[in-house]
Design a protein around this motif. Structure first.
Motif, PDB file in Angstrom:
ATOM      1  N   ASN A   1       0.861  -1.189   0.000  1.00 38.24           N
ATOM      2  CA  ASN A   1       0.000   0.000   0.000  1.00 38.24           C
ATOM      3  C   ASN A   1       0.894   1.235   0.000  1.00 38.24           C
ATOM      4  N   SER A   2       0.932   1.931  -1.146  1.00 37.11           N
ATOM      5  CA  SER A   2       1.839   3.077  -1.313  1.00 37.11           C
ATOM      6  C   SER A   2       1.052   4.255  -1.868  1.00 37.11           C
ATOM      7  N   TRP A   3       1.327   5.462  -1.363  1.00 38.85           N
ATOM      8  CA  TRP A   3       0.550   6.616  -1.799  1.00 38.85           C
ATOM      9  C   TRP A   3       1.333   7.909  -1.567  1.00 38.85           C
ATOM     10  N   ARG A   4       0.714   9.021  -1.994  1.00 40.59           N
ATOM     11  CA  ARG A   4       1.219  10.379  -1.827  1.00 40.59           C
ATOM     12  C   ARG A   4       2.613  10.563  -2.451  1.00 40.59           C
ATOM     13  N   PRO A   5       2.764  10.325  -3.781  1.00 43.27           N
ATOM     14  CA  PRO A   5       4.072  10.519  -4.422  1.00 43.27           C
ATOM     15  C   PRO A   5       4.403  12.004  -4.569  1.00 43.27           C
ATOM     16  N   ARG A   6       5.667  12.323  -4.334  1.00 41.73           N
ATOM     17  CA  ARG A   6       6.152  13.691  -4.483  1.00 41.73           C
ATOM     18  C   ARG A   6       7.548  13.626  -5.119  1.00 41.73           C
ATOM     19  N   LYS A   7       7.688  14.239  -6.308  1.00 45.17           N
ATOM     20  CA  LYS A   7       8.963  14.182  -7.024  1.00 45.17           C
ATOM     21  C   LYS A   7       9.823  15.393  -6.715  1.00 45.17           C
ATOM     22  N   ASN A   8      11.138  15.173  -6.607  1.00 49.10           N
ATOM     23  CA  ASN A   8      12.101  16.251  -6.501  1.00 49.10           C
ATOM     24  C   ASN A   8      13.002  16.192  -7.727  1.00 49.10           C
ATOM     25  N   SER A   9      12.823  17.155  -8.628  1.00 52.81           N
ATOM     26  CA  SER A   9      13.563  17.128  -9.887  1.00 52.81           C
ATOM     27  C   SER A   9      15.044  17.421  -9.702  1.00 52.81           C
ATOM     28  N   ALA A  10      15.405  18.089  -8.616  1.00 58.92           N
ATOM     29  CA  ALA A  10      16.815  18.444  -8.401  1.00 58.92           C
ATOM     30  C   ALA A  10      17.693  17.208  -8.270  1.00 58.92           C
ATOM     31  N   ILE A  11      17.172  16.167  -7.652  1.00 56.90           N
ATOM     32  CA  ILE A  11      17.980  14.951  -7.472  1.00 56.90           C
ATOM     33  C   ILE A  11      17.370  13.741  -8.179  1.00 56.90           C
ATOM     34  N   GLY A  12      16.245  13.947  -8.903  1.00 60.29           N
ATOM     35  CA  GLY A  12      15.647  12.847  -9.667  1.00 60.29           C
ATOM     36  C   GLY A  12      15.110  11.726  -8.808  1.00 60.29           C
ATOM     37  N   LYS A  13      14.490  12.087  -7.687  1.00 58.08           N
ATOM     38  CA  LYS A  13      13.937  11.087  -6.789  1.00 58.08           C
ATOM     39  C   LYS A  13      12.449  11.355  -6.536  1.00 58.08           C
ATOM     40  N   ILE A  14      11.743  10.295  -6.175  1.00 59.78           N
ATOM     41  CA  ILE A  14      10.335  10.381  -5.790  1.00 59.78           C
ATOM     42  C   ILE A  14      10.211   9.902  -4.351  1.00 59.78           C
ATOM     43  N   ALA A  15       9.613  10.722  -3.505  1.00 61.12           N
ATOM     44  CA  ALA A  15       9.308  10.303  -2.138  1.00 61.12           C
ATOM     45  C   ALA A  15       7.852   9.874  -2.078  1.00 61.12           C
ATOM     46  N   TYR A  16       7.545   8.961  -1.165  1.00 64.87           N
ATOM     47  CA  TYR A  16       6.167   8.471  -1.052  1.00 64.87           C
ATOM     48  C   TYR A  16       5.976   7.817   0.308  1.00 64.87           C
ATOM     49  N   LEU A  17       4.723   7.554   0.651  1.00 66.61           N
ATOM     50  CA  LEU A  17       4.378   6.884   1.895  1.00 66.61           C
ATOM     51  C   LEU A  17       4.035   5.432   1.608  1.00 66.61           C
ATOM     52  N   GLN A  18       4.356   4.552   2.561  1.00 62.51           N
ATOM     53  CA  GLN A  18       4.043   3.129   2.396  1.00 62.51           C
ATOM     54  C   GLN A  18       3.759   2.507   3.752  1.00 62.51           C
ATOM     55  N   SER A  19       2.757   1.627   3.780  1.00 64.51           N
ATOM     56  CA  SER A  19       2.421   0.894   5.002  1.00 64.51           C
ATOM     57  C   SER A  19       3.461  -0.189   5.246  1.00 64.51           C
ATOM     58  N   VAL A  20       3.988  -0.197   6.466  1.00 66.23           N
ATOM     59  CA  VAL A  20       4.987  -1.208   6.849  1.00 66.23           C
ATOM     60  C   VAL A  20       4.653  -1.685   8.253  1.00 66.23           C
ATOM     61  N   GLY A  21       4.163  -2.907   8.378  1.00 65.06           N
ATOM     62  CA  GLY A  21       3.905  -3.493   9.692  1.00 65.06           C
ATOM     63  C   GLY A  21       2.983  -2.675  10.566  1.00 65.06           C
ATOM     64  N   GLY A  22       1.935  -2.115  10.005  1.00 66.01           N
ATOM     65  CA  GLY A  22       0.965  -1.358  10.782  1.00 66.01           C
ATOM     66  C   GLY A  22       1.334   0.098  10.989  1.00 66.01           C
ATOM     67  N   GLN A  23       2.488   0.531  10.465  1.00 70.39           N
ATOM     68  CA  GLN A  23       2.899   1.934  10.545  1.00 70.39           C
ATOM     69  C   GLN A  23       3.034   2.510   9.137  1.00 70.39           C
ATOM     70  N   THR A  24       3.133   3.831   9.056  1.00 66.52           N
ATOM     71  CA  THR A  24       3.343   4.506   7.778  1.00 66.52           C
ATOM     72  C   THR A  24       4.750   5.077   7.757  1.00 66.52           C
ATOM     73  N   GLN A  25       5.538   4.632   6.793  1.00 63.71           N
ATOM     74  CA  GLN A  25       6.931   5.058   6.699  1.00 63.71           C
ATOM     75  C   GLN A  25       7.166   5.851   5.419  1.00 63.71           C
ATOM     76  N   LEU A  26       8.204   6.640   5.444  1.00 62.56           N
ATOM     77  CA  LEU A  26       8.590   7.466   4.311  1.00 62.56           C
ATOM     78  C   LEU A  26       9.650   6.741   3.495  1.00 62.56           C
ATOM     79  N   PHE A  27       9.444   6.680   2.166  1.00 63.59           N
ATOM     80  CA  PHE A  27      10.363   6.018   1.256  1.00 63.59           C
ATOM     81  C   PHE A  27      10.783   6.994   0.159  1.00 63.59           C
ATOM     82  N   ILE A  28      11.879   6.694  -0.517  1.00 61.01           N
ATOM     83  CA  ILE A  28      12.255   7.375  -1.752  1.00 61.01           C
ATOM     84  C   ILE A  28      12.617   6.318  -2.789  1.00 61.01           C
TER      85      ILE A  28
END
Length: 502
Positions: free
Chosen positions: A251-278
């Motif tokens: 379950n992954s949502w809320r994508p946000r791109k940063n063009s300066a470094i060419g990365k996308i950050a997003y939220l993902q469910s991990v073991g009952g918590q919500t963690q930040l990923f890139i």
């Protein structure tokens, strides 16, 4: 299908003995039992309705659905047991019946194969051999058939690629057309071959053809689509070519791109918590940033975070305030950036590309009592954009220099326990003039506009349109701020949480 019953000419010593030796005779009055199993050769599948008979003659029986049979009260002696079923070669087995004992035999019947022709050799038609720049959704077409009209031919397409050892196999019965909607990769050369199998003869193989898929689309904009019970993040180019960036298994949502470094950050469910990923812009190199301090808020579908413009860090909300984490962090260490007043939570954050203007949405634990403010890089208050109004609000975004704040507000003013906005509309706050403008998207009654985002040129805004029902399917629209009122156009269906950065 032409067929001919084949009888095996078996010479059993027992027959010789029975015909030549008068001493070996069936004993009268003393009996045993004959049992057995009949299966098809090769797959050992039980065969029903097989006719079982003996020589010398006793009783004739038929196998049940499990392929089993039993003949009782069989006089003691030596027998030849016959198994017979249409479409199979007749088989014989020897059996010795002893007094008050059970004798068991097993038959493996082979199918008749005489006078049956192999299927026609398949010939690939589409995609054409050596075709290039093909989409990931493809229709495979070939010619085939079988000289024996009663035969059923199963076709198997085998797909190998030049990227890994994976072999994708797809089957169809009788049809010579098959559509593939998933499983293919971008920028990949594939080699495909068709196998035709009539279940009687060895499979017949086509020549090996090849094709190349299109290059990975440049994910100009990002969005979220519900697949089963999970949110999945997709990217798309301006021609509408899609690339799936996260798995349907997470379950992954809320994508946000940063063009300066060419990365996308997003939220993902991990073991009952919500963690930040890139991750990379093509979905590769996924990395979890937060661990001990997860993302949190009154409603995880409402929370939003913000990139530092140069991509060095991310601000994200927690129950104790806004935390900051480096995008090169591997241990999840965070620092405090902003702590709201008691009883309030920070749910959403936006950060302008220039001038370091940061917008925050604060609310109570139910999502109401909303304030939207701007602060500087040190967390000092700059503007109060929205405050003191009943109902829900949110969806923050800042233009490039931080002079304008985009948000939505439920003008019904209702504060339902389920946090279900009734008439969410879009608004634009000008920090220079301290004025608010309603954006007329001609949204009809009963629908809501959420999550507005500035487009790259800031003349267009992109937003989610959704009916009031919590389970309704959302769509993404865009609106020209400089155009006539109500000029909104639909961009995507079954999509939400749009992000468009260049």
């Amino acid at each position: 299908m032409k067929s001919q019953l084949i009888y095996k000419c078996l010479v059993f010593a027992v027959f010789v003995v029975l015909s030549a030796c008068s001493e070996d005779k069936i004993e009268d009055g003393v009996t045993g039992t004959l049992t057995g199993l009949v299966v098809s050769s090769g797959d050992n599948a039980p065969l029903a309705n097989v006719k079982i008979s003996t020589q010398p003659i006793t009783s004739t029986v038929f196998t049940d659905n499990a392929g089993l049979f039993e003949i009782t009260n069989v006089p003691v002696g030596d027998y030849a047991v016959q198994a017979e079923l249409d479409g199979f070669v007749v088989e014989f087995e020897a059996a010795v019946i002893a007094a008050d004992r059970e004798s068991n035999v097993i038959f493996e019947l082979s199918r008749e194969v005489l006078d049956n022709n192999s299927p026609n050799t398949p010939v690939a038609i589409s995609p054409a051999n050596n075709a290039t720049d093909l989409p990931l959704s493809l229709e495979f077409v070939w010619s085939g058939g079988d000289p024996d009209e009663d035969d059923t031919v199963t076709y198997t397409i085998s797909l190998q690629n030049d990227q890994n050892d994976e072999v994708l196999e797809l089957q169809t019965v009788s049809d010579t057309t098959l559509t593939v909607n998933s499983g293919l990769m971008f920028s990949t050369q594939y080699f495909w071959q068709i196998s035709a199998d009539d279940g009687v003869n060895p499979p017949v193989l086509s020549a090996i053809n090849s094709f190349e898929t299109t290059a990975i689309p440049n994910a100009e904009y990002l969005f979220v689509r519900k697949v089963g019970s999970n949110n999945v993040i997709y990217g798309a180019d301006l021609d509408g070519n899609l690339i799936q960036l996260t798995s349907e298994a997470t379950n992954s949502w809320r994508p946000r791109k940063n063009s300066a470094i060419g990365k996308i950050a997003y939220l993902q469910s991990v073991g009952g918590q919500t963690q930040l990923f890139i991750m990379d812009e093509d979905g590769g190199n996924k990395q979890q940033l937060t661990f001990a301090v997860p993302v949190s808020g009154f409603d995880l579908n409402e929370v939003d975070f913000a990139w530092e413009p140069n991509g060095a860090s991310i601000l994200f909300p927690t129950l104790s305030g806004v935390r900051q984490i480096s995008t090169t962090a591997t241990t999840g260490v965070t620092t405090s950036f902003y702590e709201p007043a008691a009883g309030l939570l920070v749910t959403e954050i936006a950060w302008s590309e220039f001038n370091d203007i940061i917008a925050l949405k604060l609310n109570d634990i139910e999502g109401y009592n909303v304030s939207i403010i701007t602060v500087d890089i040190d967390g000092n208050l700059l503007d109060t954009v929205f405050d003191g109004q009943p109902g829900a609000a949110g969806g923050l975004d800042l233009n490039i220099d931080g002079s304008k704040v985009l948000y939505w507000y439920d003008i019904s003013g209702f504060e339902l326990p389920s946090y279900l906005p009734q008439d969410a509309r879009l608004f634009l706050y000008d920090r220079v003039s301290s004025s608010t403008t309603t954006i007329d998207t001609a949204v009809p009654t009963g629908r809501n506009n959420f999550d507005p985002r500035f487009g790259p040129n800031e003349n267009d805004i992109y937003y989610t349109d959704k009916p009031r029902a919590a389970t309704a399917t959302p769509s993404v629209f865009f609106h020209d701020l400089g155009g006539a009122p109500g000029n909104a156009e639909q961009l995507l269906t079954n999509a939400a949480m749009i992000d468009y950065e260049q």
